[in-house]
Scaffold this active site. Sequence first.
Site: not given
Length: 215
Positions: A44, A46, A139
């Site tokens: 992911t 962020n 995320e």
Amino acid sequence: MRPDGPRDLIAGPDSGPAPPFPLRLNGKVIKGFGRGSSELGIPTANIPLSGLSVGGHEDVESGVYFGWAGLSPSKAITQQPPGSDSKYKLMDADVHKSLAGVLSENNNGSNIEEQGAVYPMVMSIGWNPFYKNTVRSVEVHIMHQFDTDFYESHMNVYILGFIRPELDYVSKESLIDDIKTDINVAGRSLARPAYAKFIGDPYLLDFKAKDEIAS
């Protein structure tokens, strides 16, 4: 706890995003908790949140959402432009094929080395109860395989719909299974014309005078 029964295969009305969508969110990509790649196999990106506001909305429900993400120019996107990926294994083959066609049709003419590129995304907003987070986070999982990270790139996000609420899980495996379902739901949902058209929105590749903190 995850409810019993089959999941919906698609999210949002076929006619296009319904209020409060679309929502916009942008910020600089930062290193997160380090769990997406190492523990879940689902990396992911962020972006830091300012307070609990998401795209200027204070009442956005914690949960999983889908949409498009524009990334500013970087080595990562020039090596793996949208629609070129054959390594991404988290999405069912039929969903990947239909989404790749949408990307090919709508990203034509984009000079990614100078302008950046747009990718499909699925994202979580919330506290991640399985990991007992103490701060609310955003995320974003880009539904594409990158060989190089793009930390410090700027990301512009169009949030087009809601997939499911935030849940707790009895095991890491059940969490992974649900995330993979989220990815397929997002892919099917974005392949529809009323959602695919947002790829061409100038906002996604407008990186001028953007702040590092999400706004």
